[in-house]
Design an enzyme around this catalytic site. Structure first.
Site, PDB file in Angstrom:
ATOM      1  N   GLU A 159       0.862  -1.182   0.000  1.00  0.00           N
ATOM      2  CA  GLU A 159       0.000   0.000   0.000  1.00  0.00           C
ATOM      3  C   GLU A 159       0.893   1.224   0.000  1.00  0.00           C
ATOM      4  O   GLU A 159       1.901   1.249   0.710  1.00  0.00           O
ATOM      5  CB  GLU A 159      -0.857   0.026   1.272  1.00  0.00           C
ATOM      6  N   TYR A 162       7.881   1.597  -7.453  1.00  0.00           N
ATOM      7  CA  TYR A 162       7.101   0.360  -7.563  1.00  0.00           C
ATOM      8  C   TYR A 162       6.689   0.080  -9.011  1.00  0.00           C
ATOM      9  O   TYR A 162       6.727  -1.060  -9.465  1.00  0.00           O
ATOM     10  CB  TYR A 162       5.861   0.432  -6.659  1.00  0.00           C
TER      11      TYR A 162
HETATM   12  C1  LIG Z   1      10.703   5.625  -1.774  1.00  0.00           C
HETATM   13  C2  LIG Z   1      12.164   5.522  -1.337  1.00  0.00           C
HETATM   14  C3  LIG Z   1      12.341   4.256  -0.489  1.00  0.00           C
HETATM   15  C4  LIG Z   1      13.037   5.410  -2.611  1.00  0.00           C
HETATM   16  O1  LIG Z   1      14.376   5.161  -2.185  1.00  0.00           O
HETATM   17  P1  LIG Z   1      15.644   5.652  -3.041  1.00  0.00           P
HETATM   18  O2  LIG Z   1      16.816   4.871  -2.563  1.00  0.00           O
HETATM   19  O3  LIG Z   1      15.761   7.116  -3.018  1.00  0.00           O
HETATM   20  O4  LIG Z   1      15.213   5.184  -4.505  1.00  0.00           O
HETATM   21  P2  LIG Z   1      16.186   4.737  -5.704  1.00  0.00           P
HETATM   22  O5  LIG Z   1      17.375   5.652  -5.748  1.00  0.00           O
HETATM   23  O6  LIG Z   1      16.432   3.286  -5.631  1.00  0.00           O
HETATM   24  O7  LIG Z   1      15.269   5.070  -6.960  1.00  0.00           O
HETATM   25  C5  LIG Z   1      14.644   4.033  -7.711  1.00  0.00           C
HETATM   26  C6  LIG Z   1      13.543   4.658  -8.557  1.00  0.00           C
HETATM   27  O8  LIG Z   1      12.527   5.204  -7.712  1.00  0.00           O
HETATM   28  C7  LIG Z   1      12.010   6.402  -8.317  1.00  0.00           C
HETATM   29  N1  LIG Z   1      12.312   7.555  -7.461  1.00  0.00           N
HETATM   30  C8  LIG Z   1      13.066   7.559  -6.335  1.00  0.00           C
HETATM   31  N2  LIG Z   1      13.054   8.798  -5.780  1.00  0.00           N
HETATM   32  C9  LIG Z   1      12.283   9.569  -6.567  1.00  0.00           C
HETATM   33  C10 LIG Z   1      11.867  10.924  -6.504  1.00  0.00           C
HETATM   34  N3  LIG Z   1      12.279  11.728  -5.506  1.00  0.00           N
HETATM   35  N4  LIG Z   1      11.046  11.382  -7.461  1.00  0.00           N
HETATM   36  C11 LIG Z   1      10.622  10.573  -8.473  1.00  0.00           C
HETATM   37  N5  LIG Z   1      10.994   9.269  -8.594  1.00  0.00           N
HETATM   38  C12 LIG Z   1      11.803   8.776  -7.649  1.00  0.00           C
HETATM   39  C13 LIG Z   1      12.690   6.528  -9.655  1.00  0.00           C
HETATM   40  O9  LIG Z   1      11.898   5.807 -10.596  1.00  0.00           O
HETATM   41  C14 LIG Z   1      13.992   5.812  -9.409  1.00  0.00           C
HETATM   42  O10 LIG Z   1      14.569   5.303 -10.577  1.00  0.00           O
HETATM   43  P3  LIG Z   1      15.645   6.213 -11.394  1.00  0.00           P
HETATM   44  O11 LIG Z   1      16.691   6.617 -10.386  1.00  0.00           O
HETATM   45  O12 LIG Z   1      16.116   5.287 -12.445  1.00  0.00           O
HETATM   46  O13 LIG Z   1      14.870   7.394 -11.881  1.00  0.00           O
HETATM   47  C15 LIG Z   1      12.620   6.790  -0.560  1.00  0.00           C
HETATM   48  O14 LIG Z   1      12.247   7.934  -1.276  1.00  0.00           O
HETATM   49  C16 LIG Z   1      12.061   6.891   0.855  1.00  0.00           C
HETATM   50  O15 LIG Z   1      12.603   6.328   1.810  1.00  0.00           O
HETATM   51  N6  LIG Z   1      10.958   7.651   1.025  1.00  0.00           N
HETATM   52  C17 LIG Z   1      10.365   7.860   2.345  1.00  0.00           C
HETATM   53  C18 LIG Z   1       9.688   6.623   2.876  1.00  0.00           C
HETATM   54  C19 LIG Z   1       8.608   6.152   1.929  1.00  0.00           C
HETATM   55  O16 LIG Z   1       7.869   6.924   1.365  1.00  0.00           O
HETATM   56  N7  LIG Z   1       8.501   4.807   1.782  1.00  0.00           N
HETATM   57  C20 LIG Z   1       7.504   4.184   0.939  1.00  0.00           C
HETATM   58  C21 LIG Z   1       6.253   3.936   1.705  1.00  0.00           C
HETATM   59  S1  LIG Z   1       5.079   3.005   0.747  1.00  0.00           S
END
Ligand SMILES: CC(C)(COP(=O)(O)OP(=O)(O)OC[C@H]1O[C@@H](n2cnc3c(N)ncnc32)[C@H](O)[C@@H]1OP(=O)(O)O)[C@@H](O)C(=O)NCCC(=O)NCCS
Length: 163
Positions: free
Chosen positions: A118, A130
């Site tokens: 979710e 995702y």
């Molecule tokens: C969601 C989260 C886990 C992503 O972690 P991350 O290590 O920054 O992500 P990655 O570097 O592996 O990015 C993978 C892909 O996610 C997407 N993505 C990550 N951050 C993004 C941003 N700020 N805006 C848009 N797309 C994003 C992109 O598609 C990216 O691929 P790309 O780098 O080829 O464009 C991180 O932003 C986070 O911890 N957020 C707060 C907690 C949260 O919201 N968790 C999810 C609850 S359901």
């Protein structure tokens, strides 16, 4: 099946979560989630047989703790992401993707059928991550989340087929 150690480039590694990671997980969780889960919450979740997860650590700096983590549950082949978070200072380096890949790999090894999660529909970063991994929207829960100020937002229910 547990994945003992996977290298990611030169800087980070993925390792299975252990109960004694709980304090660090609570610290990372606090950065983004309201209400956040405390150390005791993580200890009891990680003590459940059906739970598993991974953390990212900086290679050579393992003692400084996790930089991100994912927690998942697999019940009879239907799995669910419980939570995923990467510490703000370590985002956009591929760690979220690496953590999700570790979960998918373990579930494939366990011959699980599907992975659900979710997510707040306004959480662009998570939704993009995702979708990139092949999750598709299978439902929506109205006003499922509330911000600290009480503003409601919808949850998307997403599914990734594993077979
Ligand atoms: C969601 C989260 C886990 C992503 O972690 P991350 O290590 O920054 O992500 P990655 O570097 O592996 O990015 C993978 C892909 O996610 C997407 N993505 C990550 N951050 C993004 C941003 N700020 N805006 C848009 N797309 C994003 C992109 O598609 C990216 O691929 P790309 O780098 O080829 O464009 C991180 O932003 C986070 O911890 N957020 C707060 C907690 C949260 O919201 N968790 C999810 C609850 S359901």
């Amino acid at each position: 099946m547990r994945i003992p150690f996977i290298r990611s480039g030169r800087d980070y590694a993925v390792e299975p979560l252990r109960v004694d990671d709980s304090a660090t997980l609570a610290r990372i969780h606090r950065e983004d989630f309201v209400p956040s889960w405390d150390e005791g919450d993580f200890e009891s979740m990680l003590g459940e047989d059906v739970m598993f997860g991974y953390k990212t650590v900086e290679v050579g700096r393992a003692r400084s703790g996790a930089t991100g983590f994912v927690l998942a549950r697999n019940i009879s082949g239907e799995a669910e992401i419980i939570t995923i978070a990467v510490a703000r200072a370590h985002r956009r380096k591929g760690l979220g993707r690496l953590l999700m890949d570790a979960v998918l790999r373990e579930l494939h090894g366990a011959r699980a059928e599907a992975l659900f999660l979710e997510v707040d529909e306004g959480n662009a970063a998570a939704v993009a991550l995702y979708r990139q991994l092949g999750f598709r929207e299978v439902g929506k829960r109205s006003a499922y989340y509330h911000s600290a100020a009480g503003t409601p937002s919808n949850a998307l229910v997403m599914r990734r087929d594993l077979r």
